[in-house]
Design a protein around this motif. Structure first.
Motif, PDB file in Angstrom:
ATOM      1  N   MET A  73       6.445   5.337 -11.380  1.00  0.00           N
ATOM      2  CA  MET A  73       7.882   5.456 -11.122  1.00  0.00           C
ATOM      3  C   MET A  73       8.322   6.895 -10.908  1.00  0.00           C
ATOM      4  N   ARG A  74       7.386   7.817 -10.875  1.00  0.00           N
ATOM      5  CA  ARG A  74       7.759   9.228 -10.752  1.00  0.00           C
ATOM      6  C   ARG A  74       8.333   9.574  -9.393  1.00  0.00           C
ATOM      7  N   THR A  75       8.036   8.784  -8.391  1.00  0.00           N
ATOM      8  CA  THR A  75       8.552   9.064  -7.054  1.00  0.00           C
ATOM      9  C   THR A  75       9.882   8.374  -6.788  1.00  0.00           C
ATOM     10  N   ILE A  76      10.355   7.594  -7.741  1.00  0.00           N
ATOM     11  CA  ILE A  76      11.617   6.864  -7.567  1.00  0.00           C
ATOM     12  C   ILE A  76      12.733   7.639  -8.258  1.00  0.00           C
ATOM     13  N   TYR A  77      13.769   7.944  -7.505  1.00  0.00           N
ATOM     14  CA  TYR A  77      14.904   8.671  -8.063  1.00  0.00           C
ATOM     15  C   TYR A  77      15.971   7.683  -8.507  1.00  0.00           C
ATOM     16  N   ASN A 110      20.209   4.899  -6.938  1.00  0.00           N
ATOM     17  CA  ASN A 110      18.773   5.086  -6.815  1.00  0.00           C
ATOM     18  C   ASN A 110      18.427   5.257  -5.346  1.00  0.00           C
ATOM     19  N   ILE A 111      17.266   5.829  -5.111  1.00  0.00           N
ATOM     20  CA  ILE A 111      16.772   6.028  -3.743  1.00  0.00           C
ATOM     21  C   ILE A 111      15.435   5.307  -3.631  1.00  0.00           C
ATOM     22  N   PRO A 112      15.459   4.037  -3.269  1.00  0.00           N
ATOM     23  CA  PRO A 112      14.196   3.301  -3.127  1.00  0.00           C
ATOM     24  C   PRO A 112      13.376   3.748  -1.927  1.00  0.00           C
ATOM     25  N   ILE A 113      14.075   4.197  -0.877  1.00  0.00           N
ATOM     26  CA  ILE A 113      13.432   4.682   0.342  1.00  0.00           C
ATOM     27  C   ILE A 113      14.025   6.044   0.667  1.00  0.00           C
ATOM     28  N   ALA A 114      13.196   6.932   1.156  1.00  0.00           N
ATOM     29  CA  ALA A 114      13.663   8.285   1.472  1.00  0.00           C
ATOM     30  C   ALA A 114      14.851   8.233   2.431  1.00  0.00           C
ATOM     31  N   VAL A 161      17.801   6.920   1.782  1.00  0.00           N
ATOM     32  CA  VAL A 161      18.691   5.786   1.526  1.00  0.00           C
ATOM     33  C   VAL A 161      19.147   5.850   0.068  1.00  0.00           C
ATOM     34  N   LEU A 162      20.467   5.981  -0.154  1.00  0.00           N
ATOM     35  CA  LEU A 162      21.030   6.047  -1.494  1.00  0.00           C
ATOM     36  C   LEU A 162      21.823   4.777  -1.761  1.00  0.00           C
ATOM     37  N   ASN A 163      21.381   4.003  -2.726  1.00  0.00           N
ATOM     38  CA  ASN A 163      22.064   2.771  -3.106  1.00  0.00           C
ATOM     39  C   ASN A 163      22.796   2.984  -4.426  1.00  0.00           C
ATOM     40  N   CYS A 164      24.064   2.632  -4.466  1.00  0.00           N
ATOM     41  CA  CYS A 164      24.866   2.792  -5.682  1.00  0.00           C
ATOM     42  C   CYS A 164      25.628   1.508  -5.979  1.00  0.00           C
ATOM     43  N   ASP A 165      25.877   1.269  -7.236  1.00  0.00           N
ATOM     44  CA  ASP A 165      26.701   0.136  -7.649  1.00  0.00           C
ATOM     45  C   ASP A 165      27.459   0.516  -8.913  1.00  0.00           C
ATOM     46  N   SER A 166      28.524  -0.205  -9.186  1.00  0.00           N
ATOM     47  CA  SER A 166      29.369   0.086 -10.349  1.00  0.00           C
ATOM     48  C   SER A 166      28.855  -0.648 -11.575  1.00  0.00           C
ATOM     49  N   TYR A 167      27.606  -0.422 -11.910  1.00  0.00           N
ATOM     50  CA  TYR A 167      26.943  -1.008 -13.078  1.00  0.00           C
ATOM     51  C   TYR A 167      26.901  -2.536 -13.017  1.00  0.00           C
TER      52      TYR A 167
END
Length: 214
Positions: free
Chosen positions: A40-44, A54-58, A60-66
């Motif tokens: 998991m070290r490469t996953i932000y 989180n950034i699953p793919i370089a 691409v930033l995915n966000c949600d309100s919990y």
């Protein structure tokens, strides 16, 4: 006095901008590549007051309100949100009051009113700094607690301090310094236009002795 007041006002404005950034930013904590599991070290991943990302793919930033409603988060997170929002409001009030209290700003306010505007601005700046420092320190304590709780487990994410915490601490310190400068710059300030008692003319007594005419 004017130079100290100006420096204090500019410092409070900088803290106001920093607190806004800190409050809305999503990186109050972020994954630690060194301490997380190897796979998991490469996953932000990061978490803030209002969202987690989180950034699953370089690129691409995915966000949600919990993944829940606004008021359905943990109690401590709601309290930290409240401290942060109160800090923003206090520092906004401080910015307005300090700006109007500057000698170079032409307003209809008298010197006495400018004095009280400066005192209110300085006090609200200090209170705003205390609120944001409380918020980020409380959140940081939770990050440290969770970090040490997973010391013996390297099978998941481990979080460390995010950029927003550092910005919050710096902004809080600037708010305290700015508020102190503004308040102290007016500590011994006296007004002559509002507080001076009106002068009453008294006719001097005649040196000549009274003469009685027969």
């Amino acid at each position: 006095m004017g130079t100290v007041m100006t420096i204090g006002t500019l410092t409070s404005v900088m803290s106001f901008i920093g607190v806004i950034f800190c409050t809305i930013h999503h990186e109050w904590e972020k994954t630690s590549p060194v301490n997380s599991a190897t796979v998991m070290r490469t996953i932000y991943s990061s978490q803030g007051l209002w969202m987690r990302c989180n950034i699953p793919i370089a690129g691409v930033l995915n966000c949600d309100s919990y993944g829940t409603t606004f008021f359905d988060v943990q109690g401590y997170l709601q309290a930290i949100r409240a401290f942060s929002v109160i800090s923003v409001l206090l520092l906004f009030c401080s910015t307005v009051c300090n700006t109007l209290a500057l000698d170079c700003v032409m307003t209809d306010a008298s010197k006495r009113r400018k004095l009280w505007l400066a005192r209110i601005g300085g006090t609200t700046s200090v209170l705003g700094g205390i609120c944001i420092i409380t918020a980020v320190s409380w959140y940081a304590a939770g990050v440290i607690r969770e970090f040490h709780r997973h010391d013996n487990r390297r099978t998941d994410f481990k979080f460390t301090f995010g950029a927003a915490l550092y910005v919050g601490w710096i902004s809080g310190a600037l708010a305290l310094i700015g508020g102190g400068l503004v308040t102290c710059s007016r500590c011994y300030f006296t007004t002559d236009d509002d507080s001076t008692a009106p002068y009453v003319y008294r006719q001097p007594k005649s040196k000549a002795s009274a003469t009685n005419y027969v």
